[in-house]
Design a protein around this motif. Structure first.
Motif, short mmCIF file in Angstrom:
data_model
loop_
_atom_site.label_atom_id
_atom_site.label_comp_id
_atom_site.label_asym_id
_atom_site.label_seq_id
_atom_site.Cartn_x
_atom_site.Cartn_y
_atom_site.Cartn_z
N PRO A 468 0.81 -1.23 0.00
CA PRO A 468 0.00 0.00 0.00
C PRO A 468 0.84 1.27 0.00
CG PRO A 468 -0.84 -1.60 1.61
CD PRO A 468 0.50 -2.10 1.15
N TYR A 469 2.00 1.22 0.66
CA TYR A 469 2.90 2.37 0.73
C TYR A 469 3.43 2.70 -0.66
CZ TYR A 469 6.97 5.03 2.58
OH TYR A 469 7.91 5.98 2.89
N LEU A 470 3.87 1.69 -1.39
CA LEU A 470 4.43 1.91 -2.71
C LEU A 470 3.37 2.36 -3.71
CD1 LEU A 470 6.84 -1.15 -2.68
CD2 LEU A 470 7.52 1.26 -2.65
N ASN A 471 2.12 2.08 -3.43
CA ASN A 471 1.02 2.61 -4.24
C ASN A 471 0.96 4.13 -4.20
OD1 ASN A 471 -0.65 0.71 -5.69
ND2 ASN A 471 -1.12 -0.22 -3.72
N ASN A 472 1.59 4.73 -3.19
CA ASN A 472 1.51 6.19 -3.02
C ASN A 472 2.22 6.97 -4.13
OD1 ASN A 472 -0.02 6.32 -0.65
ND2 ASN A 472 1.77 5.96 0.63
N TRP A 473 3.05 6.31 -4.94
CA TRP A 473 3.78 7.04 -5.99
C TRP A 473 3.33 6.65 -7.38
CZ3 TRP A 473 6.47 5.44 -1.49
CH2 TRP A 473 6.82 6.51 -0.64
N THR A 474 2.11 6.15 -7.48
CA THR A 474 1.52 5.92 -8.80
C THR A 474 0.95 7.22 -9.34
OG1 THR A 474 -0.61 5.33 -7.85
CG2 THR A 474 0.95 3.53 -8.23
N CYS A 475 0.68 7.23 -10.64
CA CYS A 475 0.13 8.45 -11.26
C CYS A 475 -1.19 8.85 -10.62
CB CYS A 475 -0.06 8.22 -12.76
SG CYS A 475 1.45 7.80 -13.67
N ALA A 476 -2.00 7.87 -10.23
CA ALA A 476 -3.33 8.16 -9.68
C ALA A 476 -3.27 8.81 -8.30
CB ALA A 476 -4.15 6.88 -9.60
N ALA A 477 -2.13 8.75 -7.64
CA ALA A 477 -2.01 9.27 -6.27
C ALA A 477 -1.46 10.69 -6.22
CB ALA A 477 -1.12 8.34 -5.44
N ILE A 478 -1.36 11.37 -7.36
CA ILE A 478 -0.82 12.73 -7.40
C ILE A 478 -1.88 13.72 -6.90
CG2 ILE A 478 0.02 14.57 -8.91
CD1 ILE A 478 1.15 12.41 -10.74
N PRO A 479 -1.54 14.59 -5.95
CA PRO A 479 -2.49 15.65 -5.55
C PRO A 479 -2.66 16.66 -6.69
CG PRO A 479 -0.75 15.33 -3.90
CD PRO A 479 -0.32 14.61 -5.13
N GLY A 487 -4.01 12.86 -1.91
CA GLY A 487 -3.03 11.91 -2.44
C GLY A 487 -1.66 12.16 -1.86
N MET A 488 -0.87 11.09 -1.78
CA MET A 488 0.44 11.18 -1.14
C MET A 488 1.60 11.21 -2.13
SD MET A 488 -0.09 11.60 2.00
CE MET A 488 1.60 11.42 2.57
N ASN A 489 1.31 11.24 -3.44
CA ASN A 489 2.38 11.32 -4.43
C ASN A 489 2.79 12.78 -4.57
OD1 ASN A 489 4.15 11.14 -6.56
ND2 ASN A 489 2.78 9.98 -7.89
N VAL A 490 3.40 13.29 -3.52
CA VAL A 490 3.75 14.71 -3.47
C VAL A 490 4.76 15.12 -4.54
CG1 VAL A 490 4.66 16.52 -1.96
CG2 VAL A 490 3.15 14.77 -1.03
N PRO A 491 5.73 14.27 -4.91
CA PRO A 491 6.67 14.68 -5.96
C PRO A 491 6.06 14.79 -7.36
CG PRO A 491 7.60 12.95 -4.59
CD PRO A 491 6.15 13.03 -4.26
N ARG A 492 4.81 14.32 -7.53
CA ARG A 492 4.15 14.29 -8.84
C ARG A 492 4.84 13.29 -9.78
NH1 ARG A 492 2.13 17.59 -5.06
NH2 ARG A 492 1.31 19.58 -5.81
N HIS A 493 5.41 12.22 -9.19
CA HIS A 493 6.07 11.19 -9.98
C HIS A 493 5.01 10.42 -10.77
CE1 HIS A 493 7.44 6.91 -10.28
NE2 HIS A 493 8.53 7.50 -10.74
N CYS A 494 5.22 10.28 -12.07
CA CYS A 494 4.27 9.54 -12.90
C CYS A 494 5.04 8.77 -13.96
CB CYS A 494 3.28 10.49 -13.55
SG CYS A 494 1.93 9.66 -14.43
N ASN A 495 5.06 7.45 -13.80
CA ASN A 495 5.81 6.59 -14.69
C ASN A 495 4.97 5.33 -14.94
OD1 ASN A 495 7.53 4.76 -15.94
ND2 ASN A 495 9.27 5.16 -14.61
N PRO A 496 4.49 5.10 -16.15
CA PRO A 496 3.68 3.91 -16.44
C PRO A 496 4.39 2.61 -16.08
CG PRO A 496 3.53 5.47 -18.25
CD PRO A 496 4.59 6.00 -17.34
N ASP A 497 5.71 2.59 -16.22
CA ASP A 497 6.45 1.37 -15.86
C ASP A 497 6.38 1.12 -14.35
OD1 ASP A 497 7.17 0.97 -18.50
OD2 ASP A 497 9.10 2.01 -18.30
N TYR A 498 6.44 2.20 -13.58
CA TYR A 498 6.30 2.06 -12.13
C TYR A 498 4.90 1.54 -11.79
CZ TYR A 498 6.30 3.26 -7.15
OH TYR A 498 6.22 3.20 -5.77
N ASP A 499 3.89 2.14 -12.40
CA ASP A 499 2.52 1.71 -12.13
C ASP A 499 2.32 0.24 -12.49
OD1 ASP A 499 2.25 4.37 -11.53
OD2 ASP A 499 0.46 4.68 -12.75
N ALA A 500 2.92 -0.19 -13.60
CA ALA A 500 2.78 -1.58 -14.01
C ALA A 500 3.46 -2.52 -13.01
CB ALA A 500 3.37 -1.77 -15.41
#
Length: 569
Positions: A468-479, A487-500
């Motif tokens: 669940p913690y690592l889910n925080n940096w998916t594209c969908a978790a960006i504020p 959302g907790m993806n504060v850096p606005r990190h968005c990488n489809p490979d990460y999400d996959a």
């Protein structure tokens, strides 16, 4: 199925039984005074921005299960932890069934039922709710009440680790009757409910002054007739960590002080007064720099710090963030600011130990020459000799913000000095914790709006599985403005490979494979420069020498067993 991941539950996670403590008769211990200097601003964990809100709420609101002080999962409002052995987990791992304890009542005397659990999930998952922990419900397809005391959670795919929903302080059960009119966009408007939720816990709220004080008395319908021992609880906010520590360790005005991020020598001097005990333990908390990968320029108005405003003019280049990381002397930082309560780290996933990557450990040794070389390689040079690197008319200048805290201000000063040595200019900003960690969407100063280049804080994940913690940096978790900056993806990190890869983790049963995927995800975040970890922090609190029953918990709420606390005579 792998024997390593027996019964689709982590082998590293066992279910423990709570030892029966020795406790005083209900309500005979008088008043209990707690100092949470980062003052709570609301008491609904689904809208909360961190533990300053969710921990005070945990006296009232409870989950189906939580983690004890060893990190082991224990049933709370549920009769048992569902597994394949006891029939609670489906063989295809697409559903989990929780059986609730009988006879539990809300503090208003009404019955706690499966419908409350179903409602709470729908509350968080409803559109525009501003739910801060929606990642806990990743892959939930349906939740239903099979009867008044049985809840079935179905997933859209096999879920080897199904224990994110309703496990831990961040995902308690809300009373459906109280929050019925608070679905979707109405959630943020339900002030009375968010400030004074009805719960099943040992205490009920009697008064709450946001940003100041919460008072509680005993829940008359609490399920254990012998608990809690203290008749009243007061949680005081405001001031700073030093004042909170002093109020327990030196003056004895308070019984408990939370989150004492202080100079270790200062804390030791206070402890010498003999009035209290300092308690500390290492969990998953990492003090890190959040790197804004989007452009925070005020000229962008409503799209600043969003992907609509474009990439950051220099922090989107991992060579620049790597240089910033290599310029930091983490050993010196730990020695000056943390002492025995900190350990240098280069990973955001620093614990449990089996998940620690080690692949990024080159940052453990300060290397100013390598940092300068990386900036040279990226084209940043000091063209006018003013000591600040520049390129294409842009100076390598940072706005670095964090909350007001003596350790954090010391850290800011040290980092500013080290970065100056590699030609980076830094402006420092310290924001009151009640504002920085607050949920006021109109404020420009919250950590989720992130109107700066870098910001620093710590958070942790409850329990011992990081999915669940690592889910925080998916594209969908960006504020974003559209989701109310939730959302907790504060850096606005968005990488489809990460999400996959996160999705692959959710489908993986074998513990060894889960560990390797988790390490890969950590490494992807480090290589993208989304985060710059600094210190694996021990959680530090203090309590009066007379206070008994405290079991320091870095995996859940520190107040998780407050019903067992008593005072020595």
């Amino acid at each position: 199925m792998s024997s390593v991941f027996k019964n689709a539950a982590l082998a590293a996670m066992s279910v423990s039984a709570l030892a029966t403590p020795t406790f005083a008769e209900r309500g005979t211990q008088g008043d209990l005074k707690l100092f949470y200097w980062q003052a709570p601003t609301l008491l609904n964990p689904y809208l909360a921005s961190g533990p300053k809100d969710s921990e005070p709420a945990s006296l009232v609101l409870e989950p189906l299960a939580r983690h004890d002080e060893t990190g082991q999962m224990v049933p709370w409002l549920a009769e048992a932890i569902p597994t394949m052995d006891n029939g609670g987990m489906a063989a295809d791992m697409r559903s989990i069934t929780w059986r609730l304890k009988q006879g539990i009542k809300w503090s208003d005397g009404s019955n706690f039922t499966a419908n409350d659990v179903v409602f709470t999930a729908n509350y968080c998952l409803s559109a525009d709710s501003g739910c801060q922990v929606s990642a806990k419900f990743t892959d939930v397809d349906k939740i239903e009440a099979l009867d008044t005391h049985t809840v079935k959670i179905s997933f859209s795919k096999p879920k080897p680790y199904p224990y994110a929903p309703f496990v831990g302080l961040e995902v308690p059960v809300l009373q459906a009757a109280q929050f019925a009119d608070c679905m979707g966009a109405n959630a943020l408007n339900c002030s009375a409910q968010n400030l004074s939720p009805i719960g099943t816990g040992p205490y009920q709220i009697t008064e709450f002054k946001p940003g100041d004080v919460v008072t509680y008395d005993i829940n008359p319908f609490y399920r254990d007739a012998a608990k809690p021992g203290f008749a009243n609880v007061t949680i005081k906010g405001g001031g700073d960590a030093s004042g909170a520590a002093r109020a327990v360790l030196e003056t004895g005005e308070f019984d408990y002080a939370w989150n004492l991020q202080l100079d270790p020598q200062v804390l030791a001097g206070m402890k010498a007064a003999g009035r209290g005990t300092v308690v500390t333990d290492f969990g998953t908390a990492v003090e890190r720099l959040q790197v804004n990968l989007t452009d925070p320029s005020a000229d962008l108005n409503d799209i600043r710090s969003t992907h609509g405003g474009g990439a950051h003019p220099f922090l989107a280049d991992p060579r620049v963030t790597k240089a910033l990381s290599l310029a930091v002397d983490r050993d010196t930082l730990v020695a000056i600011a943390y002492g025995d309560t900190g350990r240098a780290t280069c990973d955001v996933l620093a614990a449990p130990a089996i998940y620690a990557s080690g692949a990024n450990d080159d940052c453990l040794t300060q290397n100013l020459d390598r940092a300068r070389a990386l900036l040279d390689e990226a084209g940043w040079t000091d063209s006018d000799g003013d000591g600040i690197r520049d390129k294409d008319g842009v100076s390598l200048s940072l706005l670095f913000q964090t909350s007001v805290n003596p350790v954090r201000q010391t850290t800011q000063d040290l980092l500013k000095a080290w970065w100056a040595e590699i030609g980076v200019e830094t402006e420092l900003r310290a924001i009151a914790p009640s504002v920085f960690f607050g949920g006021d969407q109109s404020s420009p100063d919250t950590y989720q709006k992130f109107y700066a280049d870098l910001e620093m804080f710590t958070n942790f994940f409850p329990g011992n599985d990081p999915e669940p913690y690592l889910n925080n940096w998916t594209c969908a978790a960006i504020p974003t403005p559209e989701n109310g900056w939730a959302g907790m993806n504060v850096p606005r990190h968005c990488n489809p490979d990460y999400d996959a890869l996160v999705a692959q983790l959710g489908n993986t049963v074998d513990l060894g494979e889960r560990i390797e995927i988790s390490k890969q995800l950590n490494n992807m975040l480090m290589q993208a420069g989304a985060l710059i970890p600094l210190v694996h922090r021990g959680e530090v609190s203090a309590h009066a020498a007379s206070l008994q029953g405290v079991r320091m918990n870095v995996w859940d709420s520190e107040l998780w067993n407050i019903a067992d606390w008593t005072r020595a005579k």
